[in-house]
Design an enzyme around this catalytic site. Structure first.
Site, PDB file in Angstrom:
ATOM      1  N   ASP A  58       0.875  -1.167   0.000  1.00  0.00           N
ATOM      2  CA  ASP A  58       0.000   0.000   0.000  1.00  0.00           C
ATOM      3  C   ASP A  58       0.922   1.229   0.000  1.00  0.00           C
ATOM      4  O   ASP A  58       2.147   1.096   0.191  1.00  0.00           O
ATOM      5  CB  ASP A  58      -0.889  -0.033   1.244  1.00  0.00           C
ATOM      6  N   ASP A  60      -0.189   5.091   1.168  1.00  0.00           N
ATOM      7  CA  ASP A  60      -0.458   5.980   2.303  1.00  0.00           C
ATOM      8  C   ASP A  60      -0.372   5.226   3.619  1.00  0.00           C
ATOM      9  O   ASP A  60      -1.094   4.248   3.841  1.00  0.00           O
ATOM     10  CB  ASP A  60      -1.856   6.584   2.173  1.00  0.00           C
TER      11      ASP A  60
END
Length: 269
Positions: A58, A60
């Protein structure tokens, strides 16, 4: 939507730096309060590094600890849109962290029309970019882990719910835009996280199976997607708790990537 994307790209301008500095003092602290990690299936994870062929990240909160900045952006922009709810750390974790912008706008801004929601999303992302551009740093140990990934010939993907301009800005901001074989934007696929499709799409594009991969996630929403895709998922505790991650099927959490590097070193012995 093309207009929205063009507007969002404007957040990369130099003017954003000054705006970010003006608001920096308003950013609340959202750091891991304890260094501890969950040790569940530590031995299993160690042995897995001997056969891993792909690493899925991922962005963020996983590559970059952006949640404190997102909290400020959502807090201020929701208030501007007439939402009276107090957007504190607890509310952020429960209702915002890891979710896609359209889902958040649908739930928190039901009084806005679809076009107003789209404009609100664009304005919020521009505000976030102003905050983030001069402040982002990679999670500790990430650069060293990426060096190991590249020298080992392992494939690498970034898989995110963030809009493409936002994702590209963050990767560029930490000088890692060229480190990933592919960038999967969830809203360009059939489903956003927490649906597994973004991770399934990443593995299809890399030509890998779930048992060949490991995924890193910082939010229950993202971890739900990775676990449902059948990937061994490791939680990065930049903002969430180990308990919250375990509740969606994560079997191992770490505070930063230095802990993963120690596992990799152990696997070589």
């Amino acid at each position: 939507m093309a207009i929205a994307v063009r507007r969002l790209c404007s957040c990369l301008s130099e003017a954003g730096k000054a705006s970010a500095l003006r608001r920096r003092s308003q950013m609340p602290a959202m750091r891991l309060s304890a260094v501890g990690v969950t040790e569940a299936v530590r031995g299993c994870a160690t042995s897995q590094w001997r056969r891993i062929q792909g690493v899925l990240f991922d962005i963020d909160g996983t590559l970059v600890d952006t949640d404190p900045l997102h909290l400020v952006a959502f807090r201020d922009c929701l208030k501007k849109a007439g939402v009276s709810i107090e957007v504190d750390e607890t509310f952020f974790k429960a209702n915002i962290s890891g979710r896609s912008n359209p889902d958040i706008a649908r739930d928190l801004l039901p009084h806005l029309s679809d076009s107003e929601k789209e404009k609100w999303i664009v304005d919020k992302e521009e505000y976030f970019c102003d905050l983030a551009r001069s402040q982002i740093e990679p999670v500790q140990g990430l650069r060293e882990l990426m060096t190991w990934i590249k020298t080992s010939g392992i494939k690498c993907a970034a898989v995110t719910n963030a809009p493409r301009p936002n994702a590209e800005m963050l990767l560029g901001g930490i000088n890692m835009a060229d480190e990933f074989d592919i960038l999967v934007i969830a809203n360009e696929e059939a489903h956003n996280k927490p649906h597994p499709e973004p991770y399934l799409a990443a593995m299809r594009k890399l030509g890998l199976q779930p048992e060949d991969c490991v995924a890193f996630e910082d939010s229950p929403t993202g971890a739900t997607a990775a676990v449902a895709a059948g990937v061994h998922t490791i939680g990065i505790l930049t903002s969430q708790t180990a308990e919250a991650m375990a509740a969606v099927g994560v079997k191992q959490c770490v505070g930063d990537y230095h802990e993963i590097l120690r596992e990799i070193e152990a696997a070589r012995k």
